[in-house]
Design an enzyme around this catalytic site. Structure first.
Site, PDB file in Angstrom:
ATOM      1  N   GLU A  57      -3.252  14.203  -0.812  1.00 49.47           N
ATOM      2  CA  GLU A  57      -2.579  13.498  -1.911  1.00 49.47           C
ATOM      3  C   GLU A  57      -1.259  14.189  -2.237  1.00 49.47           C
ATOM      4  O   GLU A  57      -1.138  15.410  -2.136  1.00 49.47           O
ATOM      5  CB  GLU A  57      -3.458  13.383  -3.150  1.00 49.47           C
ATOM      6  CG  GLU A  57      -2.942  12.381  -4.186  1.00 49.47           C
ATOM      7  CD  GLU A  57      -2.685  10.983  -3.596  1.00 49.47           C
ATOM      8  OE1 GLU A  57      -1.585  10.783  -3.051  1.00 49.47           O
ATOM      9  OE2 GLU A  57      -3.564  10.110  -3.686  1.00 49.47           O
ATOM     10  N   ASP A 109      -4.271   5.452  -2.752  1.00 46.09           N
ATOM     11  CA  ASP A 109      -3.810   4.595  -3.840  1.00 46.09           C
ATOM     12  C   ASP A 109      -3.702   3.141  -3.383  1.00 46.09           C
ATOM     13  O   ASP A 109      -2.843   2.388  -3.822  1.00 46.09           O
ATOM     14  CB  ASP A 109      -2.480   5.092  -4.402  1.00 46.09           C
ATOM     15  CG  ASP A 109      -1.409   5.223  -3.334  1.00 46.09           C
ATOM     16  OD1 ASP A 109      -1.747   5.093  -2.143  1.00 46.09           O
ATOM     17  OD2 ASP A 109      -0.252   5.463  -3.682  1.00 46.09           O
TER      18      ASP A 109
END
Length: 484
Positions: A368, A443
């Protein structure tokens, strides 16, 4: 400080190599006594060690006349015990160990080699054996001269195996034997446990919107592609679920209407067929705008700084630079929640931080807020592209100080270590949330669509930090599976 704490919990790698020249009389071989000379060299290497356990690799080099069938014996001096072995079979009575060839590696030509590996347990100390015997004769160093005419027939040639021998452990059996059990296991091509006899994936046909679960041909075997073909004849089918073989219920559903919810569609079921062990199977072929997901934080997927490992078999010929073709640990929120919220394998041509060398595709870590080729945003010069049709990619992360990335051709060869070292700044400790993503970044895809393309054949996630020996054994199983 964190590295010191990690090493105290799992001792550093122990590398102990013993080489012995073995003298084996002609009578000990399976050729006639008047026609054979035999001798060999044995390399015994402890490849990894942890509290109470170790992994080892053994290579036999035949220095004499061709051998057709071998039996290697030795004794342990400190009570070590073999717990699981690949590329052969073993028996152990007290300290005495006997390893015999597998069906596909018994023939060793002159100057040829045969190898096997194993995991074992130890208490107190783990000294390497000092003496070996081959086919019942003690190794004394040297090669007997041939006492008669040379053999009139060439040594038997055994082709590489297309399937693992019957009863061979599958990847998740190997992980479990190494103390890092699978908490999720997914594949559209084959069972990842030797005893698994359930469904691999579900297809839905467009003609009447009914579904069928596609299982295996036999326990521990390949997918029943004929079942899919008959169900999907004269219509279109999509893959709606990839079932978790671990028994924890971590089934992956597509992120779209009718699935787990989202903006993408399920992948077409028959976009690509390949063979595994000679049997036709189908891949999960994602051309973009498809992705699969599961919230597994209550069903065994590691969270926070808990250690974990994972692997997948993918394709080096179906890639792009879109973000992000991942498999692994992701956000339960399906949002980009900050550094360390993900811990997933990425495979593709994205050069996230710039400065890359070559055009990929590369195995990287999606942690991430970045795809990491190594321990920082700077390009890792040890990275290499994997462009073969089938690619093995692995990632492991102890959650506090260390992670490792490896890759290889899934048809042959050993794993190549791309990076093994400290976590990037800002990622210690990890903050994993425990969802599983396949085919997209973390996401995606509540209100956006997946931009990445890729192919998934099989993969698994494990609790704990797997040893190098365990990962090597999984790679050996993959290459033996016979992807074509």
């Amino acid at each position: 400080m964190r590295e010191t704490r990690f090493l105290r919990r799992r001792p550093a790698l122990v590398a102990a190599t013993v080489t012995a020249l073995l003298l084996v009389t002609a009578a000990a071989t399976q050729t006639s006594a008047s026609a054979a000379a035999a001798g060999c060299q044995v390399n015994y290497t402890v490849s990894s060690s942890w509290q109470g356990g170790f992994g080892a690799n053994v290579t036999i080099t035949n220095l004499g006349d061709p051998v057709d069938g071998w039996r290697l014996t030795w004794s342990y001096a400190a009570g070590q015990t073999i717990t699981q072995l690949w590329n052969g079979s073993f028996t152990q009575a007290g300290a005495q160990v006997t390893v015999t060839n597998a069906s596909y590696n018994g023939a060793i030509p002159t100057n040829g080699t045969a190898s096997f590996g194993f995991n074992g347990s130890w208490t107190g100390s783990n000294p390497a054996p000092t003496a070996f015997s081959l086919n019942g004769t003690t190794c004394t160093g040297g090669v007997n001269p041939t006492t008669g005419p040379p053999p009139t027939t060439p040594p038997p040639t055994t082709p590489p195996p297309t399937t693992p021998p019957p009863g061979t452990s599958q990847p998740c059996d190997i992980y479990a034997a190494g103390g890092t059990a699978c908490i999720a296991a997914h594949s559209t091509t084959r069972a990842l446990y030797a005893a698994y006899n359930g469904s691999l994936y579900q297809v839905r046909r467009s003609s009447d919107n009914t579904t069928r679960n596609i299982g295996v041909l036999s326990p521990g075997g390949r997918a029943n592609a004929a079942s899919q073909d008959s169900f999907c004849a004269n219509t279109t089918c999509v893959i709606t679920i990839i079932f978790d073989q671990s028994g924890r219920g971590n089934n992956l559903g597509y992120q779209g209407a009718g699935g787990v919810g989202g903006a993408v569609q399920p992948a077409v079921a028959n976009k690509e067929s390949v063979t595994v062990g000679g049997d036709k199977v189908y891949s999960l072929y994602i051309p973009g705008k498809s992705s699969y997901w599961r919230d597994g934080h209550l069903t065994g997927v590691p969270t926070g700084s808990a250690p974990e490992g994972m692997y997948m078999v993918t394709s080096g010929t179906h890639v792009n630079s879109g973000c992000c073709f991942d498999y692994g640990n992701s956000e339960t929120t399906r949002r980009a929640d900050g550094a360390g919220a993900m811990d997933a394998i990425y495979f593709g041509t994205s050069c996230w931080f710039g400065g890359c060398s070559g055009s990929g595709p590369w195995v990287q870590a999606d942690l991430e807020y970045g795809l990491y080729p190594g321990g920082s945003s700077s390009w890792n010069s040890n990275q290499r592209a994997f462009t073969s049709k089938f690619v093995t990619a692995t990632l492991k992360n102890n959650g506090t100080s260390r992670f490792a990335i490896k890759g290889s051709n899934a048809q042959s060869g050993s794993l190549y270590t791309l990076y093994d070292g400290s976590l990037p700044r800002g990622y210690s400790p990890m903050r994993k949330q425990g969802a599983i993503i396949l085919g997209s970044g973390g996401d995606c895809c509540i209100d956006n669509t997946n931009q990445s393309v890729g192919t998934f054949y099989e993969g698994a996630m494990v609790a704990g930090y797997p040893s190098d020996a365990t990962e090597n054994a999984v790679q050996a199983n993959i290459t033996a599976a016979g992807y074509r």
